[in-house]
Design a protein around this motif. Structure first.
Motif, mmCIF file in Angstrom:
data_model
loop_
_atom_site.group_PDB
_atom_site.id
_atom_site.type_symbol
_atom_site.label_atom_id
_atom_site.label_comp_id
_atom_site.label_asym_id
_atom_site.label_seq_id
_atom_site.Cartn_x
_atom_site.Cartn_y
_atom_site.Cartn_z
ATOM 1 N N PRO A 18 0.850 4.340 0.772
ATOM 2 C CA PRO A 18 -0.607 4.170 0.836
ATOM 3 C C PRO A 18 -1.133 3.442 -0.401
ATOM 4 N N SER A 19 -2.154 2.627 -0.198
ATOM 5 C CA SER A 19 -2.738 1.879 -1.313
ATOM 6 C C SER A 19 -4.146 2.386 -1.608
ATOM 7 N N HIS A 20 -4.548 2.221 -2.848
ATOM 8 C CA HIS A 20 -5.897 2.624 -3.257
ATOM 9 C C HIS A 20 -6.830 1.433 -3.095
ATOM 10 N N VAL A 21 -7.977 1.688 -2.480
ATOM 11 C CA VAL A 21 -8.967 0.648 -2.221
ATOM 12 C C VAL A 21 -10.273 1.043 -2.896
ATOM 13 N N LEU A 22 -10.854 0.142 -3.667
ATOM 14 C CA LEU A 22 -12.163 0.399 -4.268
ATOM 15 C C LEU A 22 -13.246 0.124 -3.235
ATOM 16 N N ASP A 23 -14.194 1.050 -3.147
ATOM 17 C CA ASP A 23 -15.287 0.902 -2.195
ATOM 18 C C ASP A 23 -16.521 0.331 -2.881
ATOM 19 N N PRO A 24 -17.443 -0.251 -2.100
ATOM 20 C CA PRO A 24 -18.678 -0.795 -2.677
ATOM 21 C C PRO A 24 -19.512 0.296 -3.356
ATOM 22 N N GLU A 25 -20.398 -0.120 -4.231
ATOM 23 C CA GLU A 25 -21.231 0.833 -4.976
ATOM 24 C C GLU A 25 -22.032 1.752 -4.073
ATOM 25 N N HIS A 32 -10.807 4.957 -1.969
ATOM 26 C CA HIS A 32 -10.037 5.803 -1.047
ATOM 27 C C HIS A 32 -8.634 5.238 -0.892
ATOM 28 N N TYR A 33 -7.759 6.049 -0.296
ATOM 29 C CA TYR A 33 -6.408 5.595 0.027
ATOM 30 C C TYR A 33 -6.358 5.216 1.494
ATOM 31 N N GLU A 34 -5.611 4.183 1.780
ATOM 32 C CA GLU A 34 -5.379 3.817 3.169
ATOM 33 C C GLU A 34 -3.932 3.379 3.338
ATOM 34 N N ALA A 35 -3.464 3.511 4.567
ATOM 35 C CA ALA A 35 -2.089 3.139 4.882
ATOM 36 C C ALA A 35 -2.065 2.484 6.255
ATOM 37 N N MET A 36 -1.124 1.582 6.426
ATOM 38 C CA MET A 36 -0.914 0.925 7.702
ATOM 39 C C MET A 36 0.407 1.437 8.271
ATOM 40 N N PHE A 37 0.308 2.272 9.296
ATOM 41 C CA PHE A 37 1.478 2.796 9.976
ATOM 42 C C PHE A 37 1.874 1.827 11.080
ATOM 43 N N LEU A 38 3.135 1.863 11.460
ATOM 44 C CA LEU A 38 3.645 0.993 12.506
ATOM 45 C C LEU A 38 4.191 1.856 13.642
ATOM 46 N N ALA A 39 3.554 1.774 14.812
ATOM 47 C CA ALA A 39 3.962 2.561 15.976
ATOM 48 C C ALA A 39 5.260 2.026 16.559
ATOM 49 N N ASP A 40 5.892 2.858 17.389
ATOM 50 C CA ASP A 40 7.139 2.467 18.056
ATOM 51 C C ASP A 40 7.011 1.134 18.785
ATOM 52 N N ASP A 41 5.836 0.892 19.370
ATOM 53 C CA ASP A 41 5.627 -0.331 20.154
ATOM 54 C C ASP A 41 5.209 -1.529 19.300
#
Length: 97
Positions: A18-25, A32-41
């Motif tokens: 997961p990566s940390h993303v800075l949000d607007p003021e 926040h942290y976000e991650a890109m998961f990869l589904a079976d398909d």
């Protein structure tokens, strides 16, 4: 601890931590942290994580889990929406940690 392989439902890989993303003021949180998961398909599934969720995912990865079930995604992440993230953060803070 689940390895993400039990059951017949889809599983999701996590190609990068997961990566940390800075949000607007004007956002409800400074970042926040976000991650890109990869589904079976092959579908990419973007999710937001609280600190608690990120810690759980990283621990599972360190323990050798390479696939996550939908239930694990629901338990440790939220849809990519800051309001949902804040609600989860509030709920987790009510759990005492």
């Amino acid at each position: 601890m689940s390895t993400g392989t039990a059951g017949t439902g889809p599983t999701y890989g996590l190609p990068a931590e997961p990566s940390h993303v800075l949000d607007p003021e004007d956002a409800p949180v400074p970042g926040h942290y976000e991650a890109m998961f990869l589904a079976d398909d092959g579908q990419q599934v973007r999710r937001y994580l609280t600190d608690k969720g990120r810690t759980a995912i990283l621990r599972m990865l360190a323990a050798g889990t390479d696939r996550f079930t939908r239930a694990e995604l629901e338990e440790h992440t939220v849809e990519p929406d800051l309001a949902e993230l804040v609600a989860r953060m509030d709920a987790e803070s009510g759990e005492g940690g």
